[in-house]
Design a protein around this motif. Structure first.
Motif, PDB file in Angstrom:
ATOM      1  N   VAL A 263       0.996  -1.265   0.065  1.00 29.96           N
ATOM      2  CA  VAL A 263       0.015  -0.113  -0.172  1.00 29.96           C
ATOM      3  C   VAL A 263       0.923   1.200  -0.087  1.00 29.96           C
ATOM      4  O   VAL A 263       1.818   1.480   0.553  1.00 29.96           O
ATOM      5  CB  VAL A 263      -0.908   0.016   1.344  1.00 29.96           C
ATOM      6  CG1 VAL A 263      -1.705   1.368   1.518  1.00 29.96           C
ATOM      7  CG2 VAL A 263      -2.105  -1.175   1.140  1.00 29.96           C
ATOM      8  N   ALA A 264       0.521   2.349  -0.764  1.00 29.64           N
ATOM      9  CA  ALA A 264       0.987   3.522  -0.998  1.00 29.64           C
ATOM     10  C   ALA A 264      -0.003   4.491  -0.043  1.00 29.64           C
ATOM     11  O   ALA A 264      -1.163   4.247  -0.175  1.00 29.64           O
ATOM     12  CB  ALA A 264       1.256   4.041  -2.148  1.00 29.64           C
ATOM     13  N   LEU A 265       0.483   5.314   1.164  1.00 31.21           N
ATOM     14  CA  LEU A 265      -0.482   6.046   1.786  1.00 31.21           C
ATOM     15  C   LEU A 265       0.143   7.643   1.854  1.00 31.21           C
ATOM     16  O   LEU A 265       1.048   7.813   1.982  1.00 31.21           O
ATOM     17  CB  LEU A 265      -0.256   5.356   3.078  1.00 31.21           C
ATOM     18  CG  LEU A 265      -1.172   5.971   4.329  1.00 31.21           C
ATOM     19  CD1 LEU A 265      -1.798   5.051   4.984  1.00 31.21           C
ATOM     20  CD2 LEU A 265      -0.344   7.053   5.089  1.00 31.21           C
ATOM     21  N   TYR A 266      -0.995   8.400   1.748  1.00 32.43           N
ATOM     22  CA  TYR A 266      -0.583   9.870   1.983  1.00 32.43           C
ATOM     23  C   TYR A 266      -0.901  10.128   3.422  1.00 32.43           C
ATOM     24  O   TYR A 266      -2.158   9.842   4.034  1.00 32.43           O
ATOM     25  CB  TYR A 266      -1.649  10.521   0.963  1.00 32.43           C
ATOM     26  CG  TYR A 266      -1.607  10.236  -0.340  1.00 32.43           C
ATOM     27  CD1 TYR A 266      -0.688   9.571  -0.947  1.00 32.43           C
ATOM     28  CD2 TYR A 266      -2.540  10.573  -1.158  1.00 32.43           C
ATOM     29  CE1 TYR A 266      -0.687   9.241  -2.439  1.00 32.43           C
ATOM     30  CE2 TYR A 266      -2.578  10.526  -2.645  1.00 32.43           C
ATOM     31  CZ  TYR A 266      -1.685   9.842  -3.231  1.00 32.43           C
ATOM     32  OH  TYR A 266      -1.669   9.615  -4.479  1.00 32.43           O
ATOM     33  N   PRO A 267       0.055  10.649   4.245  1.00 37.20           N
ATOM     34  CA  PRO A 267      -0.305  10.918   5.506  1.00 37.20           C
ATOM     35  C   PRO A 267      -0.736  12.115   5.903  1.00 37.20           C
ATOM     36  O   PRO A 267      -0.949  12.720   7.023  1.00 37.20           O
ATOM     37  CB  PRO A 267       1.258  10.751   5.856  1.00 37.20           C
ATOM     38  CG  PRO A 267       2.235  11.174   4.803  1.00 37.20           C
ATOM     39  CD  PRO A 267       1.405  10.891   3.728  1.00 37.20           C
ATOM     40  N   GLY A 268      -1.001  13.049   4.968  1.00 34.37           N
ATOM     41  CA  GLY A 268      -1.507  14.357   5.209  1.00 34.37           C
ATOM     42  C   GLY A 268      -0.263  15.330   5.244  1.00 34.37           C
ATOM     43  O   GLY A 268       0.906  14.955   5.049  1.00 34.37           O
ATOM     44  N   VAL A 269      -0.346  16.564   5.678  1.00 36.43           N
ATOM     45  CA  VAL A 269       0.564  17.515   5.872  1.00 36.43           C
ATOM     46  C   VAL A 269       0.969  17.640   7.495  1.00 36.43           C
ATOM     47  O   VAL A 269       0.361  18.041   8.322  1.00 36.43           O
ATOM     48  CB  VAL A 269       0.031  18.936   5.709  1.00 36.43           C
ATOM     49  CG1 VAL A 269       1.427  19.960   5.580  1.00 36.43           C
ATOM     50  CG2 VAL A 269      -0.441  19.161   4.167  1.00 36.43           C
ATOM     51  N   VAL A 270       2.303  17.054   7.588  1.00 31.80           N
ATOM     52  CA  VAL A 270       2.779  16.748   8.860  1.00 31.80           C
ATOM     53  C   VAL A 270       4.073  17.626   9.223  1.00 31.80           C
ATOM     54  O   VAL A 270       4.752  18.011   8.450  1.00 31.80           O
ATOM     55  CB  VAL A 270       3.258  15.233   8.989  1.00 31.80           C
ATOM     56  CG1 VAL A 270       3.559  14.943  10.533  1.00 31.80           C
ATOM     57  CG2 VAL A 270       2.241  14.165   8.537  1.00 31.80           C
ATOM     58  N   ASP A 271       3.854  18.068  10.495  1.00 32.05           N
ATOM     59  CA  ASP A 271       5.017  19.057  10.920  1.00 32.05           C
ATOM     60  C   ASP A 271       6.357  18.369  11.282  1.00 32.05           C
ATOM     61  O   ASP A 271       6.651  18.298  12.195  1.00 32.05           O
ATOM     62  CB  ASP A 271       4.543  19.733  12.120  1.00 32.05           C
ATOM     63  CG  ASP A 271       5.247  20.936  12.326  1.00 32.05           C
ATOM     64  OD1 ASP A 271       6.075  21.309  11.784  1.00 32.05           O
ATOM     65  OD2 ASP A 271       4.874  21.593  13.772  1.00 32.05           O
TER      66      ASP A 271
END
Length: 250
Positions: A182-190
């Motif tokens: 699976v490829a996953l987009y984690p969102g915008v992370v600091d």
């Protein structure tokens, strides 16, 4: 035993993933250029469930070798699951086509594409005869599906990672013990990656102001929060039903 191998483990999201997995009681091998020193604090708290492997993932040979080294340190017959998290990645060079620093392009392709392909290959090859359930999680980005001026290298490498994940998942469908990929987009992370974005040249990256505002407005996810959501999905029965997922849509 449930074993996890995490690349880019020394900081940011990779470190948070290691911490979350350890807190949940899992066995973790962290891979990074300075994995040993970086993970000392976690090792002190979890001395029997954390190992470190030092590797420079911009070197293709080290990418595969580091996974083989990690597997050699695991009691593989005792593992019910073996999971590789290809987390290491770079957003640089932040530059538009026609202005690329060639050495940074080569490094970005090596870390963002070559390393996860060879690491995945090493895992699948070495564990093909084991009864353990196998999973590969590739940390991708929404930039794989959306074009950003100044991120053409980053967008292209993440798009490649997505399509590799789709293709590898299809290949595994016919295997006796298929791995879930699976490829996953984690969102915008600091993370430090966001610092690099905010420090970029607005001429080369016209959307810089948007990312400055995300930080100023507190709209970035913390690495710990992102890691918690990722791990929850990773160990859920739903993992693998889609080969490319956005954590914000689950």
């Amino acid at each position: 035993m449930h074993a996890f191998i995490v690349t880019g483990a020394s900081r940011g999201l990779g470190y948070a993933l290691c911490q979350t997995l350890l807190d949940d009681g899992y066995f973790v091998v962290g891979i990074a250029r300075n994995a040993g020193p970086a993970l000392e604090g976690l090792a002190a708290r979890h001395p029997e469930r954390l190992l470190a492997v030092n590797a420079d993932l911009s070197d293709a040979g080290q990418a595969a070798a580091s996974v083989r080294t990690a597997l050699q340190q695991l009691p593989l017959p005792e593992c019910a699951t073996i999971t590789l998290i290809n987390n290491a990645g770079v957003v640089t060079p932040i530059a538009q086509a026609g202005h690329y620093p060639a050495d940074e392009v080569v490094k970005a392709v090596a870390i963002n594409v070559t390393a996860p392909l060879l690491a995945t290959d090493a895992l699948l090859s070495a564990t093909g005869g084991l009864p353990a359930r196998r999973r590969v999680l590739n940390i991708s980005s929404g930039a794989a599906a959306k074009a950003y001026p100044g991120w053409s290298v980053y967008c292209a490498t993440k798009a490649a990672l997505d399509h590799f994940s789709r293709s590898a998942a299809v290949e595994q469908e016919g295997a006796a013990n298929p791995a879930r990929v699976v490829a996953l987009y984690p969102g915008v992370v600091d993370t430090d990656m966001q610092s690099s974005i905010r420090g970029s040249d607005e001429v080369q990256f016209p959307q810089k102001a948007r990312f400055d505002a995300l930080k100023a407005d507190g709209a970035l996810s913390s690495p710990a929060d992102a890691a918690r959501k990722i791990v929850d999905h990773l160990v859920s029965p739903d993992f693998g039903r889609q080969s490319v997922v956005d954590i914000r849509e689950l």
